[in-house]
Design a protein around this motif. Sequence first.
Motif, short mmCIF file in Angstrom:
data_model
loop_
_atom_site.label_atom_id
_atom_site.label_comp_id
_atom_site.label_asym_id
_atom_site.label_seq_id
_atom_site.Cartn_x
_atom_site.Cartn_y
_atom_site.Cartn_z
N GLY A 667 0.81 -1.20 0.00
CA GLY A 667 0.00 0.00 0.00
C GLY A 667 0.85 1.26 0.00
N ARG A 668 0.27 2.34 -0.49
CA ARG A 668 0.92 3.64 -0.47
C ARG A 668 0.07 4.57 0.39
NH1 ARG A 668 1.07 2.10 -5.86
NH2 ARG A 668 -0.80 3.36 -6.29
N VAL A 669 0.63 5.04 1.49
CA VAL A 669 -0.08 5.97 2.36
C VAL A 669 -0.07 7.34 1.70
CG1 VAL A 669 -0.13 7.07 4.62
CG2 VAL A 669 0.47 4.64 4.43
N MET A 670 -1.25 7.90 1.47
CA MET A 670 -1.37 9.17 0.77
C MET A 670 -1.45 10.36 1.71
SD MET A 670 -1.33 7.63 -2.06
CE MET A 670 -1.54 8.98 -3.22
N GLY A 671 -1.74 10.08 2.99
CA GLY A 671 -1.82 11.18 3.94
C GLY A 671 -2.62 10.80 5.16
N THR A 672 -2.52 11.62 6.20
CA THR A 672 -3.27 11.42 7.43
C THR A 672 -3.88 12.75 7.86
OG1 THR A 672 -1.36 11.84 8.86
CG2 THR A 672 -1.73 9.56 8.18
N GLU A 673 -4.94 12.66 8.66
CA GLU A 673 -5.52 13.88 9.22
C GLU A 673 -6.19 13.56 10.55
OE1 GLU A 673 -9.66 14.79 7.29
OE2 GLU A 673 -8.33 14.11 5.68
N GLN A 674 -6.15 14.52 11.46
CA GLN A 674 -6.77 14.37 12.76
C GLN A 674 -8.27 14.61 12.63
OE1 GLN A 674 -5.20 13.45 15.72
NE2 GLN A 674 -3.45 13.07 14.37
N THR A 675 -9.07 13.77 13.31
CA THR A 675 -10.52 13.92 13.23
C THR A 675 -11.14 14.26 14.58
OG1 THR A 675 -10.87 11.55 13.64
CG2 THR A 675 -10.62 12.26 11.34
N GLY A 676 -10.32 14.46 15.62
CA GLY A 676 -10.86 14.73 16.94
C GLY A 676 -11.07 13.47 17.72
#
Length: 734
Positions: A667-676
């Motif tokens: 897999g290729r991780v495209m990004g992460t983001e915080q959701t609370g």
Amino acid sequence: MGDKTRTSTHPGAAGRAATADRPSSVRNVVLVGHSGSGKTTLVEALALAAGAVNRAGRVEDGTTVSDHDDIEHRQHRSVQLSLVPVTHDGIKINLLDTPGYADFVGELRAGLRAADAALFVVSASDGVDGATRMVWEECAAVGMPRAIVVTHLEAARADFESMTDFCAEAFGRDDPDAVLPLYLPLYGEHGPDGNAPVAGLLGLLSQKIYDYSSGERRELLPDPTQLPRIEEARNRLIEGIIAESEDESLMDRYLAGEEIDVKTLVGDLERAVARGTFHPVLAAAPAPEGSRQGLGTLEILELITGGFPTPAEHELPAVTTPRGRPCPPIGCDPAGPLVAEIVKTSSDPYVGRLSLVRVFSGTLRPDETVHVSGHGRAGRGHEDHDLDERIGTLSSPFGKQQRPLTHAAAGDLVCVAKLTRAETGDTLSDRDNPLLMEGWSMPDPLLPLAIQAHSKADEDKLSQGLARLVAEDPTMRLEQNPSTRQLVLWCLGEAHRDVALERLRSRYGVQVDAVDHKVSLRETFGERATGRGRHVKQSGGHGQYAICEIDVEPLPPGTGIEFVDKVVGGAVPRQFIPSVEKGVRAQAARGLAAGHPLVDVRITLRDGKAHSVDSSDAAFQTAGALALREAAAGARIDLLEPVAAVTVLVPDDYVGPVMSDLSGRRGRVMGTEQTGHGRTLIRAEVPESEIGRYAIDLRSVSHGTGRFSRTYARHEAMPLPLAGKFREREQKVS
């Protein structure tokens, strides 16, 4: 609750089904907790305390209230939502027992839809798992009232006070003072060491002892030496109740040293619980054999009847017409327009198809004709209903019994027989005023199970059996994959899969075999190539004559197949050029090197020959196919695999392991983001062949707290070594 000393009444016992004519006399409560937390045992204890079963915990036919499904007996765990109606203090309580295992989260969501409040059941020996915390947060988001029951107090090293603090930390992130106990357990002379039974409860508000040691609750005055033990917990509870009180002067009076009346505190407590702003913690233990009242059962029943909201206090889902036109909000009124919803569909070997229905408005009666409206989940094999059906008999389930009812009023739950077309999630309304309720979210099934009939006899029954299975469980999806020619049943996990296979076998008499699930592979040219197709035959009379020469070149992913005509001088007559195109496209669909469809190429017809008599449409179709096959024989053919766009939502603690696991799946991780709320959303692209079991593996990596979704992104070239292994495997199978 608190200083109340009510005892149970038994109007629903002895084989009679209780009927509630007013929403104020109904409480709908769903029990939530991880597998093994004691939900079913608690339901049985509450039924016993309410007088719905005898002292042996049995219904009059000898079964228990938890006798619902043979599969549950064999697997020793709940696999479906079950309704147990009991009556206490003149109030009908519909107890909705849900499975605790993650594979059956669809049953849990159905229970949440049908309920107005939730009891979170927590084992004193196991604590709170991540999945239960997530359900708590979902309930908090919609304002559902909640209370907590701590079970397994008899277990070694069980500590009620420590577990209460743990619950406050797990469930009360925003306000720990809103998660507080109402009682403290009283142990035998050896203390809470796992050997001494819990003999009773000490009420923090009433300062009275509720002794269960005899199997019947007795109210006693405490020994003066016991009161100092509860002083700190009592003061904290009072402060927590006053903080949620609508009487703003109460806090000032309390801080000024005024003794607040217990009746006032209980009233404020009940209102705060009903609003969903205060979450009491209670204790429970099963009744000793031959006894009628288990520890804490009457206190729980009193909390439900006094503190949990009536159906009329619960905001109801939005309603539209079947065509989507908004309608005014509905009220929980037995005299209002009929609006009911099927929350569960099941099959009974004697009664046939049964639908568990929550009546939100109006009154449902047997033998009347209603309109059935459905949202339709075409992707899961569910049609969009808009039809009339006749209601069969109405009944109230109790174990394996179905007790007849004359009607079901707004706020109540009832079983409806013989709805042959209606499915889970459908709305029942007046035939002359059809309505549609806003649907509830269902998890996507992400574990594929490819199946085939075991024998010819099974093949004849397979279609009908699968249709009935999917109609009962909207978390399943049935797919007939045209690329792989496989019949695929999508499930939520291994246990969900096993139950589906068992139900096909035992309930519908269909034996199936599981086969390896295939992904939809494609082929493309890895380089430019040329091919010549010659189809010349002479066998008397008209022969066959067609020759064509083509060039093939790869195109960018997602382009498809382009056909270009560059013939000059009429080498291939104009009427036969579409024949060549038809032939090469047909061959492309059949595949070349490994039999997978060919995509993303430009095929250029540049030359050819024809015969004035023997050339034909069929001959040039054959020549076109032969030309494409010859081009493939001398070129590198790449195997394309489907790639999925995957989003994974996990607690921050598991981000590292999940990303590492995705990388291990190519897999290729495209990004992460915080959701609370301490969670991270990970976006990645992963080959579909690597995530066939990801629904299971993610649960292991994230300890049951991770969720993921997937959508098709594109096809891309598989690494050559891996493509070679795929081809070898396919050749062995064929």
